[in-house]
Design a protein around this motif. Sequence first.
Motif, mmCIF file in Angstrom:
data_model
loop_
_atom_site.group_PDB
_atom_site.id
_atom_site.type_symbol
_atom_site.label_atom_id
_atom_site.label_comp_id
_atom_site.label_asym_id
_atom_site.label_seq_id
_atom_site.Cartn_x
_atom_site.Cartn_y
_atom_site.Cartn_z
ATOM 1 N N ALA A 9 1.071 -1.395 0.242
ATOM 2 C CA ALA A 9 0.102 -0.150 -0.109
ATOM 3 C C ALA A 9 1.073 1.577 0.071
ATOM 4 O O ALA A 9 0.878 1.904 0.628
ATOM 5 C CB ALA A 9 -1.178 -0.162 1.221
ATOM 6 N N SER A 10 1.607 1.103 -1.316
ATOM 7 C CA SER A 10 2.141 2.972 -0.623
ATOM 8 C C SER A 10 2.147 2.848 -3.246
ATOM 9 O O SER A 10 2.419 2.149 -3.637
ATOM 10 C CB SER A 10 3.954 2.062 -0.442
ATOM 11 N N GLN A 11 2.319 4.028 -2.922
ATOM 12 C CA GLN A 11 1.949 4.399 -4.273
ATOM 13 C C GLN A 11 3.048 4.439 -4.967
ATOM 14 O O GLN A 11 3.249 4.175 -6.144
ATOM 15 C CB GLN A 11 2.077 6.234 -3.976
ATOM 16 N N ILE A 12 4.616 3.986 -5.353
ATOM 17 C CA ILE A 12 5.584 3.999 -5.183
ATOM 18 C C ILE A 12 5.570 1.979 -5.629
ATOM 19 O O ILE A 12 5.765 1.443 -6.878
ATOM 20 C CB ILE A 12 6.800 4.181 -5.049
ATOM 21 N N ALA A 13 5.526 1.191 -4.921
ATOM 22 C CA ALA A 13 5.463 0.100 -5.196
ATOM 23 C C ALA A 13 4.435 -0.637 -5.545
ATOM 24 O O ALA A 13 4.254 -1.304 -6.843
ATOM 25 C CB ALA A 13 5.428 -0.678 -3.940
ATOM 26 N N ALA A 14 2.674 0.599 -5.780
ATOM 27 C CA ALA A 14 1.488 0.141 -6.214
ATOM 28 C C ALA A 14 2.225 0.195 -8.139
ATOM 29 O O ALA A 14 1.850 -0.593 -9.260
ATOM 30 C CB ALA A 14 0.801 0.687 -6.575
ATOM 31 N N GLN A 15 3.169 1.808 -8.142
ATOM 32 C CA GLN A 15 3.624 2.061 -9.836
ATOM 33 C C GLN A 15 4.282 0.584 -10.149
ATOM 34 O O GLN A 15 4.399 0.672 -11.487
ATOM 35 C CB GLN A 15 4.624 3.123 -9.774
ATOM 36 N N GLY A 16 5.419 0.118 -8.782
ATOM 37 C CA GLY A 16 6.822 -0.902 -9.840
ATOM 38 C C GLY A 16 5.809 -1.824 -9.938
ATOM 39 O O GLY A 16 6.136 -2.916 -10.784
ATOM 40 N N ALA A 17 4.260 -2.345 -9.205
ATOM 41 C CA ALA A 17 4.474 -3.214 -9.109
ATOM 42 C C ALA A 17 3.143 -3.312 -11.257
ATOM 43 O O ALA A 17 2.577 -3.941 -11.654
ATOM 44 C CB ALA A 17 3.362 -4.047 -7.944
ATOM 45 N N ALA A 18 2.663 -2.080 -11.072
ATOM 46 C CA ALA A 18 1.880 -1.902 -12.475
ATOM 47 C C ALA A 18 2.783 -2.032 -13.460
ATOM 48 O O ALA A 18 2.818 -3.018 -14.613
ATOM 49 C CB ALA A 18 1.322 -0.726 -12.663
ATOM 50 N N LEU A 19 3.837 -1.263 -13.356
ATOM 51 C CA LEU A 19 5.221 -2.104 -14.020
ATOM 52 C C LEU A 19 5.177 -3.100 -14.509
ATOM 53 O O LEU A 19 5.748 -4.261 -16.142
ATOM 54 C CB LEU A 19 5.951 -0.737 -13.516
ATOM 55 N N HIS A 20 5.549 -3.953 -13.203
ATOM 56 C CA HIS A 20 5.947 -5.436 -13.192
ATOM 57 C C HIS A 20 5.157 -6.414 -14.499
ATOM 58 O O HIS A 20 5.637 -7.179 -14.949
ATOM 59 C CB HIS A 20 5.877 -5.710 -11.645
ATOM 60 N N ILE A 21 3.767 -5.443 -14.667
ATOM 61 C CA ILE A 21 2.848 -6.649 -15.168
ATOM 62 C C ILE A 21 3.046 -6.369 -17.003
ATOM 63 O O ILE A 21 3.064 -7.465 -17.280
ATOM 64 C CB ILE A 21 1.638 -5.630 -15.371
ATOM 65 N N VAL A 22 3.417 -5.305 -16.818
ATOM 66 C CA VAL A 22 4.194 -5.238 -18.672
ATOM 67 C C VAL A 22 5.620 -5.938 -18.733
ATOM 68 O O VAL A 22 5.732 -6.172 -19.186
ATOM 69 C CB VAL A 22 4.549 -3.838 -18.687
ATOM 70 N N THR A 23 6.194 -5.643 -17.725
ATOM 71 C CA THR A 23 7.949 -6.355 -17.676
ATOM 72 C C THR A 23 7.909 -7.595 -17.526
ATOM 73 O O THR A 23 8.134 -8.321 -18.391
ATOM 74 C CB THR A 23 9.060 -5.988 -16.920
ATOM 75 N N HIS A 24 7.366 -8.341 -16.674
ATOM 76 C CA HIS A 24 7.207 -10.209 -16.672
ATOM 77 C C HIS A 24 6.201 -10.309 -17.697
ATOM 78 O O HIS A 24 6.851 -11.977 -17.944
ATOM 79 C CB HIS A 24 5.876 -9.772 -15.244
ATOM 80 N N ALA A 25 5.436 -9.760 -17.650
ATOM 81 C CA ALA A 25 4.657 -10.284 -19.625
ATOM 82 C C ALA A 25 5.482 -10.125 -20.512
ATOM 83 O O ALA A 25 4.992 -11.480 -20.927
ATOM 84 C CB ALA A 25 3.155 -9.047 -19.266
ATOM 85 N N VAL A 26 6.021 -9.269 -20.909
ATOM 86 C CA VAL A 26 7.044 -9.368 -22.245
ATOM 87 C C VAL A 26 8.389 -10.447 -21.724
ATOM 88 O O VAL A 26 9.060 -11.287 -22.898
ATOM 89 C CB VAL A 26 7.730 -8.146 -22.091
#
Lengths: 589, 510, 163, 517
Positions: free
Chosen positions: B343-360
């Motif tokens: 529950a931190s904004q930065i972590a959430a952004q990191g997590a969102a980015l992980h959606i992309v990077t992990h997908a690729v």
Amino acid sequence: MAATETHAQYVMGETVRLLDGPLQALLHPALPLLVAGVVAALAPPRLRKALLVLAPLWGAWNLLGFTSGDLVSAELAGFELILLRVDKLAFLFALLFHLAALLAGIYALHSDDRMQQVAGLLYAGSAVGAVFAGDLLVLFFFWELLAITSVFLIWARRETASTRSGLRYLLVHIASGVLLLIGAALHWIEFGTLVFERMDLGSAASWVLLLAIGIKCCFPLLHTWLVDAYPAATELGTVYLASFTTKTAVYALARGYEGCEPLIWIGMAMAMFPIFYAVIENDLRRVLGYSMINQIGFMVCGVGLGAGLGVNGAVAHAFNDVIFKGLLFMSMGAVLLRTGRINGSELGGLYKTMPQTAGLCMVGAASISAFPLFSGFVSKSMVMTEAAHEGYVVVWLALLFASAGVFHHAGIKIPFFAFFAHDSGLRPKEAPLNMRVAMGIAALLCIAIGCFPNALYALLPYATDYHPYDTTHVVQQLQLLFFSALAFVTLMLTGIYPPELRSTNLDVDWFARRAAPRTLRVLAAVGGAIWYGVLAGLADVLKVVRSVVRWLHSPAGRLGEPWPTGTTVFWAATLLGLLLLFSYLGSAL
Amino acid sequence: MSAVGTLLAELFAEPGSGWIAAGLLLPVGAALLVALLGWVARSANLRDGATVVVGVASAATVLRLWGPVSSGERPRWLLWSFAPGGHLEFVVEPLGLVFATVASVLWVVTSVYAFGYMRGHHEEHQTRFFCCFAIAIGAAIGVAFAGNLLTLFLFYELLTFSTFPLVTHHQTTAARRAGRVYFGILLSTSVGLFLLAIVWTWWLTGTTDFRPGGILAGTSPGVLVALLLLYGYGIGKAALMPAHLWLPAAMVAPTPVSALLHAVAVVKAGVFSVLKVVTMIFGVDTLRGAMDRVAWGDVLIWIGCFTVLSASIVALRQDNLKRRLAYSTIGQLAYIVLGAAVASQIAAQGAALHIVTHAVGKITLFFCAGAIYVGAHKTEISTMRGIGWRMPFTMGAFFVGSLSIIGLPPLAGAWSKWGLILGASQAGEWLVVATLAASSLLSVGYLLPVVLQAFAPRQGGAAGGEDAGVQEAPLLCVVPLCLTALLCVVLFFWPTPFTDLLSGFAGGPP
Amino acid sequence: MADERGPVVDDEPPMRMREQIVLQVGGRLLTPFILLFALYVQFHGDFGPGGGFQAGVLFAAALVLFGLLFGVDRVQQVIPVSVSEVMIAVGVLLYAGVGVTTLLLGSAFLDYDALSAEHGQHWGILLVEAGVGIAVAATMTRLYYAFGSLHPDSEPAAGEHGE
Amino acid sequence: MAAESVGQGLQQVALSTAFDVHFPALEVVLPLVAAPLCFLFRSRAFARILSAAVAWLTFGVALVLLQKVLAEGTVRYPLGGWAAPYGIEYRVTVAGAWVILVVSLVAALTLLFDSRGSASRLAPERRYLYYSAFLLCLAGLLGMAITGDLFNIFVFLEISSLSSYALIALGRDRRALMASYSYLIMGTIGGGFFMIGVGLLYQMTGTLNVEDMAQRLPAVLDTRTVLVGFAFLLVGLSIKLAVFPLHQWLPNAYTFAPPRVSAFLAGTATKVSYYVMAEVVFVLFGAHFVFTEIGLGAVLMPLSVAAMFVGSLAAIYQADLRRLLAYSSIGQLGYMTLGLSLANVEGLTSGLVHVFNHGVTKSGLFLVVACVGYRTGRTTVRSMAGLGTRMPATSLAFVIGGMSLIGVPGTAGFVSKWELIRGALAAERLWLAAVVLVSSLLAVVYVWRVVEMIYFGRPEGLESLGRDGEPVREAPFSMLLPTLILVAATVVFGLWSDPTLSVARSAAVELLGGAGG
């Protein structure tokens, strides 16, 4: 560094646009080597070989265009990253790395192994990038790149043992990288910036970062990867490996922790303990590995001693170490190439057919042992002088002992066992020409720096008026070397010297090699047992539930079969009664 | 026809809504077209061509939404009233757009790969396969664009149902058993817990709309944490242990399915939902406050950490490549749950980015696993000794993908790992930081040995027999996997579009 | 249903109705009066207690009595099965037809005033009650036929039993 | 004399839209007249066409009625022009109109279904009887929902019941007779109880008109007689509604009836009883009396929950598809009575919307089974083996219908379930919401058994051959069409739930607001 405010925009794929006029046509210093690496990956052997030599030259030429204070930053992923920050410290290391890359490149010319050559170029480029990294995140990028590119030099040996060894090496370095990343995060949170500057031990970030750098720097207990991996690499790979990783770590220490007192003691320990291992070690490249830790100990100590002579000494010694240690590794590599063996117990008497190599090796040995007029002499003493000057008598004594030890195991043991000692009967050819050229240049440099140290001193981060060749210093050093040699001879003659045995010495890497996998395996087994136990338990519960449900609800069960009409009527009556009761009670209340 | 015209005019009258509709309906159209061309026209080439064309169009419409969304617009499309407390409504916000982009772009790549795989493997029922495939992507895009929990739930279930035929494609007994596990876990968690959580949320707040900053502010902390758990396990697709069992089971599917649906669409839909719920139903600040005040507030974090570590350890011991990748996926995607749970904004952004990077990264790995199967007919890692020399492109791409998953520069995974570590550090969740670090090492341990095995030195003499019959996979397989490997690199140097779009998405209302 | 009965224990064959002289004579005497009474109830229903339903039951009762005494076939000579069936439909139709007619005449369903301003109620009730009576009487009769033709020993052949 | 005026009347009908005031009567009269006509003409073809036409007409009328009720409020129609409370009054409420809409829709679609093969015991030349009984049953069901008179309800109840006994007995399987017989006994007891209840209430109030009685009841509510009357009414209806544990007539009845009859009855009979029960509970006695003073909830709620579980669990183990669906119906009726027992708008809305949603779904599924039975000659779960490829449309229809039973979002079943959970929450019973969700997981099991059989089952031996020894093919279009319409409706009204829900809600509001006490 003062120019932090004035950022230039860095655009990917374009020429770097820098602040000061003359630099406009220059690339990021790491790019020539990296680009050459990528090109080499696709290039035919001849072009690849050309690149091995030309790329460092091109890079060096490119590098020379930079001056202190140049700064390039770019915004990436929402962070303002300093991709390039030039100052004397970084510049010196970068120059050193180009030199090392050139030497190794020449040394590698005889080979056709694409993997090693490409990895070597990229590896050198990563090291250059790391020293110019202005902030922790960029440092992390190159830090990890160093690990990834270098591991191929180990894998290139193409043996199962080296494959495993490389994997361990990579694990350790990725751990270091992750720690660096965590440290960067902490730093950003604590100080709101990622700029990599000197920091005081105290903040959480600084400790984590120290640990990260310490791993790459072979702090005691964190050092095992080096003696594990370097001897596992190819003859060529070790030359590369010896030059960049640890030196980048020394650079990072000098950048971030100059004057941190704990480093003095750490450095002292590092200078001391490998000696014992080196003495009993059979694999000569591993001996060199221990000696390397010992040398880094001097550097760490120097960094700990702080600004001025301490850091200067550390940096200068790093510079020299790359050259003479490279020289020693090259000579051992030549031996390995020609004989296919590297254990002291299997070698000996090679001077007969490899006289040039033997000679060059002895130049390296002299340098590392800090003979006067050789390069080790002009830098190692800086650290010791500073230690004495600052009043660390114990440290001074310890370093003195370590110097003797170095001479003992690197200066004497290496050439002795490889080229002299008892005759092993091997009659290999002299090393290839390109190797000899590379070694020759290195040897020349060792002597040149030893004779004319001022050229090196001019490059050092701090202004210095240090003079190595005063009487006290020279005499003291010669005495030390003499008695050390005496001790070796005595021991050899009396047979007390530990014999060269075929063995693998496990020190703390027992943890990495045995304990950790074993722990993981036990953990997995226990976890698996619990997991399957729980699953089995659940399955049993489910089975019971299922049989009860089936008993009740299957077509043969009470609730699944068609009831006789009478039963339903009974229930209708019951329900009616129940309702009546409810209504009665409800209305009665 | 005029009715259609009116509908179209209405759709495109409101800015953005037409593009949403197009993004959603194109996959459905693709499904119909595939069915038509496959079953009626019986032309495999036309069918596959249509898949690609519509896929490209779909991706283009999704990309078309980048402009308005990054300039701060939130295109919405109210389709119809779905049930009280929620409408079938779509709102495009950064997080959803990122997920939709990943799904729709990778759909195209995967389709191409699937042609190669399915044909190279002479699979049956290809029309059904591509039909369900398209529907699944449509469902994933629906999940991405959902404007409220109910809409999300609808498409979430559609995703379950549309992927079931894909998972059980071979219709064997094994497939049937796996299908039961897959379906049983996903459906029972979603109906039993997720729906309950949605209803509870609706009961507490009177709405199920996603709003920046969340809608649950003011709810008692205990209830919030309980709800968080309900969501965490209710969204079974997020594969938190022990609800993860469906994922390894689903590996009986043909590899393109494993690649797209279990590296990109399905599991991603799960973690995306968790992330979206945390950021736009709870609100990170609200949740943070609640977690600090409740004794067991960190429970989801513990579960996430446990999942990461244990999945990684299990992955170490798998010999079947796809199973190993499946466990890796479980571990890696728990990153995103962790990113949401701290529950931190930065972590959430990191997590969102992980959606992309992990997908690729992960899709590359799965592609490679499939290519190995097609090219070498091998599924067990222990039998893959030396195949890298025959399949250099495949295994090279595998190496690149592995490094990205581990989170090493210069590959995309580094950015998301950085974001997550930064966010976790900021929140003071040291357990998470330590877990992420440990997981990086463990992932080295389970991914790189595959590469090393593949590039193991050939053993003299007998080696000829060992990798006989091994050849590089068909071009249609190799090109996509090289492409995604390349994407891993590109996204390292150019993450800015995603990071810019995602910056501050988890914040409160503007 | 057959299997629900126990085995027939009685050795003596049961006495048949048609052999009971007293009953036969009594029945023969009563039948016309019951029919008449049914008609009375039917038509009196317009003005007092009674109506089609009761009348229909009475009418059918007479037929059933007759049938019991003299056999179903005898009754069926008077009112064949097909007729009874048709009468059921006709009765219902008569009833509903009146209602529909009033509907078509623009009034409420079964609003007899629509039929005729003065006699509407009269005719309406008469017709409706007649319909009910016919339907009920016919239904009862048909039911009796259905059961009366069932032989206790014979299994009903599948596909032959309509209702 | 009359011909002229009839002509004028017809003209009037054509000219004025005022004819629709007669629609309440027409709704019942149409099938009532058509039934004897079918009988008289003795032609199967004629009967088929007439019955289908009449069913569609009633559907149209029901639509108009519903619109009218929604727009103008309760529509009253005094039979014979005698105003209530003296005359018999047809009173179309929103709920009533809603129920007749469902009934007529299901009837229309099941009659559209071309039941081929020897589905019933009737010889082909006597098949018209079937349609006659069908229409009578339809008339009875419609009448129950339309009439505003308690005794009239009883009459229609019996009309529909008696004709349904006949219909069920027509099933080809010999066990149909036994099933019909057992249903007859239970139904008669139910009807009898109802009748006793009505009698007792009439005794105390002197009226049979529901609204009138509702006004008079409060004065005598605390008398034993009324309480006993209430109990009889409720238990009588519970039997017809198959409330657990009075449900056991249902599985056999639905299993052995002719296919279309199962489909029709499953979609309608219990639904109408549900409406009547709601009317008795909420309009006649009032929620306050029933739930607060007597505490019916304490009886009905556990029974409903038990029905949800028992029905679904028993369905899991059934080998026969129709029996499976029948047990599933018991579970689904549990949801409906649960909604009623919550006694709030959401709960009742869920029950009423489920009348439609479940009616459509279950009828559709029974028709699917009819298609399967026609092609394979069997209706066991096993007979579905491998139908996914051989009867793809039918199979898909089953899957979608099954999803609606489960309550997958996007299907009609979900809408009802969602509303029911809302009701549970509005009644502050979170556990009940959880129970509902868990029980719907049981539906997954029994539906999935069939789905697996469809797509994974391998027919063995002769199983791959159909009824006539031919390979099994897709069902004919004339069977498929109504089936698919019903199944499609579950999806359409699952997504586009606004109309169904809003009608159900206004019906619920009306019922709850219309409390007489």
